[in-house]
Motif scaffolding. Sequence first.
Motif, PDB file in Angstrom:
ATOM      1  N   ALA A  62       0.838  -1.198   0.000  1.00 17.36           N
ATOM      2  CA  ALA A  62       0.000   0.000   0.000  1.00 17.36           C
ATOM      3  C   ALA A  62       0.875   1.251   0.000  1.00 17.36           C
ATOM      4  CB  ALA A  62      -0.910  -0.004   1.221  1.00 17.36           C
ATOM      5  N   GLN A  63       0.456   2.241  -0.802  1.00 15.31           N
ATOM      6  CA  GLN A  63       1.146   3.528  -0.793  1.00 15.31           C
ATOM      7  C   GLN A  63       0.869   4.217   0.537  1.00 15.31           C
ATOM      8  OE1 GLN A  63       3.251   5.105  -2.788  1.00 15.31           O
ATOM      9  NE2 GLN A  63       3.325   3.329  -4.120  1.00 15.31           N
ATOM     10  N   PRO A  64       1.877   4.827   1.140  1.00 16.09           N
ATOM     11  CA  PRO A  64       1.629   5.508   2.405  1.00 16.09           C
ATOM     12  C   PRO A  64       0.690   6.702   2.220  1.00 16.09           C
ATOM     13  CG  PRO A  64       3.985   5.551   1.823  1.00 16.09           C
ATOM     14  CD  PRO A  64       3.260   4.865   0.727  1.00 16.09           C
ATOM     15  N   ARG A  65      -0.140   6.915   3.193  1.00 14.96           N
ATOM     16  CA  ARG A  65      -0.998   8.102   3.212  1.00 14.96           C
ATOM     17  C   ARG A  65      -0.187   9.234   3.820  1.00 14.96           C
ATOM     18  NH1 ARG A  65      -6.799   9.206   6.167  1.00 14.96           N
ATOM     19  NH2 ARG A  65      -7.455  10.793   4.675  1.00 14.96           N
ATOM     20  N   VAL A  66      -0.249  10.400   3.222  1.00 13.86           N
ATOM     21  CA  VAL A  66       0.475  11.557   3.730  1.00 13.86           C
ATOM     22  C   VAL A  66      -0.482  12.420   4.540  1.00 13.86           C
ATOM     23  CG1 VAL A  66       1.785  13.626   3.126  1.00 13.86           C
ATOM     24  CG2 VAL A  66       2.099  11.522   1.798  1.00 13.86           C
ATOM     25  N   LEU A  67      -0.132  12.621   5.802  1.00 14.38           N
ATOM     26  CA  LEU A  67      -0.875  13.540   6.660  1.00 14.38           C
ATOM     27  C   LEU A  67      -0.111  14.846   6.732  1.00 14.38           C
ATOM     28  CD1 LEU A  67      -1.981  11.281   9.677  1.00 14.38           C
ATOM     29  CD2 LEU A  67      -3.263  11.862   7.604  1.00 14.38           C
ATOM     30  N   LEU A  68      -0.769  15.945   6.359  1.00 19.93           N
ATOM     31  CA  LEU A  68      -0.181  17.278   6.404  1.00 19.93           C
ATOM     32  C   LEU A  68      -0.466  17.904   7.755  1.00 19.93           C
ATOM     33  CD1 LEU A  68      -1.423  18.463   2.892  1.00 19.93           C
ATOM     34  CD2 LEU A  68       0.898  17.693   3.481  1.00 19.93           C
ATOM     35  N   LEU A  69       0.580  18.401   8.399  1.00 16.97           N
ATOM     36  CA  LEU A  69       0.454  19.012   9.722  1.00 16.97           C
ATOM     37  C   LEU A  69       0.911  20.463   9.630  1.00 16.97           C
ATOM     38  CD1 LEU A  69       2.026  16.072  11.721  1.00 16.97           C
ATOM     39  CD2 LEU A  69      -0.402  16.547  11.410  1.00 16.97           C
TER      40      LEU A  69
ATOM     41  N   GLY B 158      -3.421  14.773  -3.325  1.00 14.95           N
ATOM     42  CA  GLY B 158      -4.500  14.217  -2.514  1.00 14.95           C
ATOM     43  C   GLY B 158      -4.109  13.937  -1.078  1.00 14.95           C
ATOM     44  N   ASP B 159      -3.052  14.604  -0.598  1.00 10.23           N
ATOM     45  CA  ASP B 159      -2.642  14.432   0.802  1.00 10.23           C
ATOM     46  C   ASP B 159      -3.760  14.917   1.718  1.00 10.23           C
ATOM     47  OD1 ASP B 159      -0.234  13.573  -0.238  1.00 10.23           O
ATOM     48  OD2 ASP B 159       0.796  15.469   0.121  1.00 10.23           O
ATOM     49  N   HIS B 160      -3.750  14.440   2.943  1.00  5.83           N
ATOM     50  CA  HIS B 160      -4.821  14.757   3.900  1.00  5.83           C
ATOM     51  C   HIS B 160      -4.318  15.725   4.971  1.00  5.83           C
ATOM     52  CE1 HIS B 160      -8.450  14.200   6.222  1.00  5.83           C
ATOM     53  NE2 HIS B 160      -7.694  13.997   7.299  1.00  5.83           N
ATOM     54  N   ARG B 161      -4.936  16.899   5.022  1.00  3.34           N
ATOM     55  CA  ARG B 161      -4.606  17.894   6.045  1.00  3.34           C
ATOM     56  C   ARG B 161      -5.291  17.527   7.351  1.00  3.34           C
ATOM     57  NH1 ARG B 161      -3.677  23.775   5.152  1.00  3.34           N
ATOM     58  NH2 ARG B 161      -3.854  23.062   3.016  1.00  3.34           N
ATOM     59  N   VAL B 162      -4.523  17.515   8.436  1.00  3.68           N
ATOM     60  CA  VAL B 162      -5.100  17.304   9.763  1.00  3.68           C
ATOM     61  C   VAL B 162      -5.665  18.651  10.204  1.00  3.68           C
ATOM     62  CG1 VAL B 162      -4.634  16.690  12.163  1.00  3.68           C
ATOM     63  CG2 VAL B 162      -3.524  15.415  10.308  1.00  3.68           C
TER      64      VAL B 162
ATOM     65  N   SER C  37      -6.559   6.419   9.721  1.00  3.68           N
ATOM     66  CA  SER C  37      -5.842   6.208   8.465  1.00  3.68           C
ATOM     67  C   SER C  37      -5.306   4.791   8.386  1.00  3.68           C
ATOM     68  CB  SER C  37      -4.649   7.161   8.366  1.00  3.68           C
ATOM     69  OG  SER C  37      -5.072   8.491   8.286  1.00  3.68           O
ATOM     70  N   PRO C  38      -5.431   4.187   7.211  1.00  2.51           N
ATOM     71  CA  PRO C  38      -4.781   2.885   7.062  1.00  2.51           C
ATOM     72  C   PRO C  38      -3.269   3.083   7.079  1.00  2.51           C
ATOM     73  CG  PRO C  38      -5.703   3.624   4.969  1.00  2.51           C
ATOM     74  CD  PRO C  38      -6.121   4.622   6.008  1.00  2.51           C
ATOM     75  N   ALA C  39      -2.573   2.165   7.726  1.00  4.64           N
ATOM     76  CA  ALA C  39      -1.109   2.252   7.749  1.00  4.64           C
ATOM     77  C   ALA C  39      -0.614   1.853   6.372  1.00  4.64           C
ATOM     78  CB  ALA C  39      -0.552   1.338   8.825  1.00  4.64           C
ATOM     79  N   PRO C  40       0.521   2.288   5.958  1.00  2.00           N
ATOM     80  CA  PRO C  40       1.452   3.167   6.651  1.00  2.00           C
ATOM     81  C   PRO C  40       1.160   4.643   6.373  1.00  2.00           C
ATOM     82  CG  PRO C  40       2.453   2.345   4.643  1.00  2.00           C
ATOM     83  CD  PRO C  40       1.084   1.726   4.721  1.00  2.00           C
ATOM     84  N   VAL C  41       1.763   5.516   7.200  1.00  2.56           N
ATOM     85  CA  VAL C  41       1.531   6.951   7.105  1.00  2.56           C
ATOM     86  C   VAL C  41       2.864   7.681   7.050  1.00  2.56           C
ATOM     87  CG1 VAL C  41       0.640   8.947   8.392  1.00  2.56           C
ATOM     88  CG2 VAL C  41      -0.698   6.853   8.285  1.00  2.56           C
ATOM     89  N   LEU C  42       2.909   8.746   6.251  1.00  2.00           N
ATOM     90  CA  LEU C  42       4.013   9.703   6.262  1.00  2.00           C
ATOM     91  C   LEU C  42       3.468  11.017   6.795  1.00  2.00           C
ATOM     92  CD1 LEU C  42       5.686   9.111   2.772  1.00  2.00           C
ATOM     93  CD2 LEU C  42       6.705   8.629   5.003  1.00  2.00           C
ATOM     94  N   LEU C  43       4.248  11.692   7.616  1.00  6.15           N
ATOM     95  CA  LEU C  43       3.858  12.993   8.147  1.00  6.15           C
ATOM     96  C   LEU C  43       4.659  14.076   7.437  1.00  6.15           C
ATOM     97  CD1 LEU C  43       3.938  12.129  11.973  1.00  6.15           C
ATOM     98  CD2 LEU C  43       1.982  12.018  10.408  1.00  6.15           C
TER      99      LEU C  43
END
Length: 191
Positions: A4-11, A31-35, A59-65
């Motif tokens: 799975a491609q990591p989901r990117v959480l924007l902080l 399509g990154d996800h802003r917290v 979020s499904p793992a894995p995640v990049l911040l």
Amino acid sequence: MSVAQPRVLLLPGWQNSGPGHWQSRWEALHGDHRVEQHDWLRPLRGDWSARLEEELLASPAPVLLAAHSLGCILVAAWAAHSRNTHKVLGALLVAPGDVERDDLRQQIPGWSPIARQRLPFAATLVGSTNDPYCEAERAQAMARAWGAHFINLGPSGHINAESGLGDWAQGRQWLQALTTTTTTTTVKKGA
């Protein structure tokens, strides 16, 4: 079997990131996800940490911040107490705000002291030699404390919309490199 491609959480940091900011551009492009925080103007460390924890659990793992400014300080504070750090592959920490400085401590109370433990995941910290919110030496010290690779972006201000980065393809490459191997690099603005 595909990975799975990591989901990117924007902080984003204090006051969020505007439309010209690299985080907002990544959100639109990739399509990154802003917290989203409950209060961008009066940030409370506990509330912001709880929101990050909620988003990570959803979020499904894995995640990049991908953190900017106060978002970097959030990553360190959250990682110090979360039991879910194993879901994070890595963190790109850009232009951390020095909330231990007197002026910032007064503007953003409750965020000092900065958590200084080694992060339990790969991290790259990108700093600037003329960031108005954090001296380069302080950014380097945070990188050492967090076990992050340090990248000196040269005179790039707060590494935000005013820095003229556009879509910041180089930053995106550094983020993606966290899924494999990260190296310490020094680059000049525009390189």
